[in-house]
Design a protein around this motif. Structure first.
Motif, mmCIF file in Angstrom:
data_model
loop_
_atom_site.group_PDB
_atom_site.id
_atom_site.type_symbol
_atom_site.label_atom_id
_atom_site.label_comp_id
_atom_site.label_asym_id
_atom_site.label_seq_id
_atom_site.Cartn_x
_atom_site.Cartn_y
_atom_site.Cartn_z
ATOM 1 N N VAL A 168 34.823 -3.354 18.373
ATOM 2 C CA VAL A 168 35.930 -3.801 17.511
ATOM 3 C C VAL A 168 35.445 -4.632 16.331
ATOM 4 N N GLY A 169 34.260 -5.245 16.468
ATOM 5 C CA GLY A 169 33.780 -6.138 15.414
ATOM 6 C C GLY A 169 32.987 -5.436 14.328
ATOM 7 N N ALA A 170 32.849 -4.138 14.429
ATOM 8 C CA ALA A 170 32.075 -3.406 13.413
ATOM 9 C C ALA A 170 32.805 -3.431 12.080
ATOM 10 N N PRO A 171 32.057 -3.438 10.965
ATOM 11 C CA PRO A 171 32.710 -3.401 9.658
ATOM 12 C C PRO A 171 33.181 -1.999 9.267
ATOM 13 N N THR A 172 32.516 -0.981 9.784
ATOM 14 C CA THR A 172 32.871 0.397 9.437
ATOM 15 C C THR A 172 32.782 1.261 10.687
ATOM 16 N N PHE A 173 33.311 2.481 10.590
ATOM 17 C CA PHE A 173 33.214 3.390 11.728
ATOM 18 C C PHE A 173 31.754 3.734 12.016
ATOM 19 N N PHE A 174 30.990 3.976 10.963
ATOM 20 C CA PHE A 174 29.581 4.326 11.174
ATOM 21 C C PHE A 174 28.846 3.224 11.923
ATOM 22 N N GLU A 175 29.103 1.972 11.532
ATOM 23 C CA GLU A 175 28.442 0.856 12.215
ATOM 24 C C GLU A 175 28.897 0.773 13.670
ATOM 25 N N ALA A 176 30.144 1.132 13.931
ATOM 26 C CA ALA A 176 30.636 1.154 15.318
ATOM 27 C C ALA A 176 29.839 2.164 16.138
ATOM 28 N N VAL A 177 29.557 3.322 15.540
ATOM 29 C CA VAL A 177 28.775 4.344 16.224
ATOM 30 C C VAL A 177 27.346 3.844 16.456
ATOM 31 N N ARG A 178 26.799 3.179 15.452
ATOM 32 C CA ARG A 178 25.441 2.645 15.607
ATOM 33 C C ARG A 178 25.398 1.637 16.755
ATOM 34 N N MET A 179 26.353 0.710 16.780
ATOM 35 C CA MET A 179 26.387 -0.297 17.844
ATOM 36 C C MET A 179 26.515 0.372 19.212
ATOM 37 N N GLY A 180 27.390 1.354 19.290
ATOM 38 C CA GLY A 180 27.592 2.056 20.561
ATOM 39 C C GLY A 180 26.322 2.750 21.019
ATOM 40 N N SER A 181 25.671 3.411 20.082
ATOM 41 C CA SER A 181 24.435 4.120 20.407
ATOM 42 C C SER A 181 23.352 3.157 20.892
ATOM 43 N N GLU A 182 23.270 1.986 20.247
ATOM 44 C CA GLU A 182 22.267 1.003 20.663
ATOM 45 C C GLU A 182 22.547 0.493 22.077
ATOM 46 N N VAL A 183 23.801 0.211 22.358
ATOM 47 C CA VAL A 183 24.149 -0.271 23.702
ATOM 48 C C VAL A 183 23.869 0.816 24.739
ATOM 49 N N PHE A 184 24.206 2.044 24.392
ATOM 50 C CA PHE A 184 23.962 3.184 25.283
ATOM 51 C C PHE A 184 22.484 3.272 25.667
ATOM 52 N N HIS A 185 21.601 3.152 24.670
ATOM 53 C CA HIS A 185 20.174 3.276 24.957
ATOM 54 C C HIS A 185 19.607 2.044 25.655
ATOM 55 N N THR A 186 20.175 0.862 25.346
ATOM 56 C CA THR A 186 19.774 -0.334 26.082
ATOM 57 C C THR A 186 20.148 -0.179 27.552
ATOM 58 N N LEU A 187 21.343 0.322 27.783
ATOM 59 C CA LEU A 187 21.808 0.512 29.157
ATOM 60 C C LEU A 187 20.894 1.481 29.901
ATOM 61 N N ARG A 188 20.496 2.553 29.234
ATOM 62 C CA ARG A 188 19.602 3.517 29.875
ATOM 63 C C ARG A 188 18.310 2.834 30.341
ATOM 64 N N ARG A 189 17.745 1.989 29.461
ATOM 65 C CA ARG A 189 16.502 1.296 29.812
ATOM 66 C C ARG A 189 16.715 0.381 31.009
ATOM 67 N N GLN A 190 17.836 -0.362 30.981
ATOM 68 C CA GLN A 190 18.090 -1.316 32.053
ATOM 69 C C GLN A 190 18.347 -0.607 33.383
ATOM 70 N N LEU A 191 19.021 0.516 33.319
ATOM 71 C CA LEU A 191 19.260 1.291 34.548
ATOM 72 C C LEU A 191 17.936 1.761 35.125
#
Ligand code: PGA
Ligand code: ZN
Length: 419
Positions: A168-191
């Motif tokens: 929700v805090g992203a300035p643009t839709f693209f940045e929202a996708v970037r944030m989501g993608s980063e969290v997704f890959h961080t989660l993969r590493r942690q799993l």
């Protein structure tokens, strides 16, 4: 005017057959649409017609729906003007003659309905979101990204179906996708480092053998933090327990956890989770027929949580109106194939907006490369879309389409953010 309608069988993201329709207009413009399919379907959804011939596609063939497209429906709509969407949709509804579109198949009807609007947009040389939403359509939705899959969408003990992040805090839709993608890959590493498997479920989210929702939420919060974002400020968490799936005889049977919660206990559990984690939205917190439970949950939390009705409304304006009058939920999930035509879908969105209910445009767990819902999210200005995780092309196709729309809108584009 419509000069040709062609249906065919194609495959969806689970490898099951689905309906695709091409519409050709007299001026040469074309529109193509493919129909999605759910796994945790609501009892009151429009009915997708399947062949039930066990010798072909294990009974899941849609050749009868395709035959309806190429036969009865083509005959009825050929010659009509593609701009007359309401007329075309009513013509198909009347031709079908049933309440649930089960004779011709909602998959046949929806395929034609969406292919028609795409052809009409092409005839005007307008992008779909502008053709449907007009020149004021410039709001990019907050994506609810489903990064942990459970329930009917995965082969793990998780009773809840979806754990989503909303940037929700992203300035643009693209940045929202970037944030989501980063969290997704961080989660993969942690799993991986915690010894969990990193296989994904039907909507492209991870499907590790988590024991319960608490364990999933702990991982999601840590993935948000370790990606450098503030849980609850930059990124919030949304749940879809899909409670209809584990509601039996008036109670909520958590088979993964091996315990049963009564209605009050189930509500208390949801609210306990919402108190301990940065959760802003819960979809289908209650089962589709547990109206008393829905009212209780809404009374207790409707002022601070988005409570989204999916199975309970099935994108049906009449069912939604009952909910609005009955005081349950404060938002609706909109899935085009739950109701079966564009006209009815847009009427449901309008009914929701007039009552102050929020709208979340949504995919199904079975999807295709079709990106219509991305355009519909912008066209309706609904402000939220749910279209799966940050992997698998059937999910990312919608995010990619929204990235293109944002670019095309340029300076007039606005990201919905936290509202
Ligand atoms: P479905 O799941 O497409 O399998 O019904 C999506 C949802 O429940 O929101
Ligand atoms: Zn749902």
């Amino acid at each position: 005017a419509i000069s040709r309608v062609t249906g065919r069988q194609i495959l969806d993201s689970r490898g099951n057959p689905s309906v695709e329709v091409d519409v050709l207009l007299a001026d040469g413009s074309t529109g193509r649409a493919a129909v999605p399919s759910g796994a945790s379907t609501g009892a009151n959804e429009a009915v997708e017609l399947r062949d039930n011939d066990p010798r072909r596609f294990h009974g899941k063939g849609v050749s009868r729906a395709v035959a309806a497209v190429n036969g009865e429906i083509a005959d009825a709509v050929t010659g009509l003007h593609a701009e007359d969407q309401a007329l075309i949709d009513t013509t198909m509804i009347d031709l079908d003659g049933t309440k649930d579109k089960g004779r011709l198949g909602a998959n046949a009807v929806l395929g034609v309905s969406l292919a028609v609007v795409k052809a009409a947009a092409a005839a005007h040389r307008q992008p779909l979101y502008r053709h449907v939403g007009g020149v004021g359509a410039h709001l990019l939705p907050v994506p609810m990204m489903n990064i942990v899959n459970g329930g009917a969408h995965a082969d793990n003990p998780l009773d809840f179906q979806e754990f989503m992040i909303a940037p929700v805090g992203a300035p643009t839709f693209f940045e929202a996708v970037r944030m989501g993608s980063e969290v997704f890959h961080t989660l993969r590493r942690q799993l991986a480092s915690a010894g969990h498997n990193t296989n994904v479920g039907d909507e492209g989210g991870f499907a590790p053998g988590f024991a319960d929702a608490d364990e999933a939420l702990r991982f999601v919060v840590r993935a948000i933090e370790d990606s450098g974002y503030r849980p609850g400020t930059d990124i919030t968490i949304c749940l879809d327990p899909a409670s209809s799936e584990f509601h039996h005889d008036g109670a909520y049977v958590y088979s993964g956890e091996k315990r049963t919660r009564g209605v009050d206990e189930h509500i208390a559990y949801l609210l306990d989770l919402a108190g301990r984690y940065p959760i802003t939205s819960i979809e289908d917190g209650m089962a589709e027929n547990d109206f008393a439970g829905w009212r209780k949950l809404t009374d207790q939390a409707g002022d601070r949580l988005q409570l989204v009705g999916d199975d309970v409304f099935c994108t049906d304006a009449e069912r939604l109106t009952s909910g609005i009058e009955g005081g349950y939920a404060n938002a609706i999930l909109v899935k085009v194939n739950q109701i079966g035509t564009l006209t009815e879908t847009l009427r449901t969105v309008e009914t929701a907006h007039r009552a102050g209910y929020r709208v979340v445009m949504s995919h199904r767990s079975g999807e295709t490369e079709d990106t219509t819902i991305a355009d519909l999210a912008v066209a309706t200005g609904c402000g939220q879309i749910k279209t799966g995780s940050l992997s698998r092309s059937d999910r990312t196709a919608k995010y990619n389409q929204l990235i293109r729309i944002e670019e095309e809108l340029g300076r007039s584009a606005r990201y919905a953010g936290l509202r």
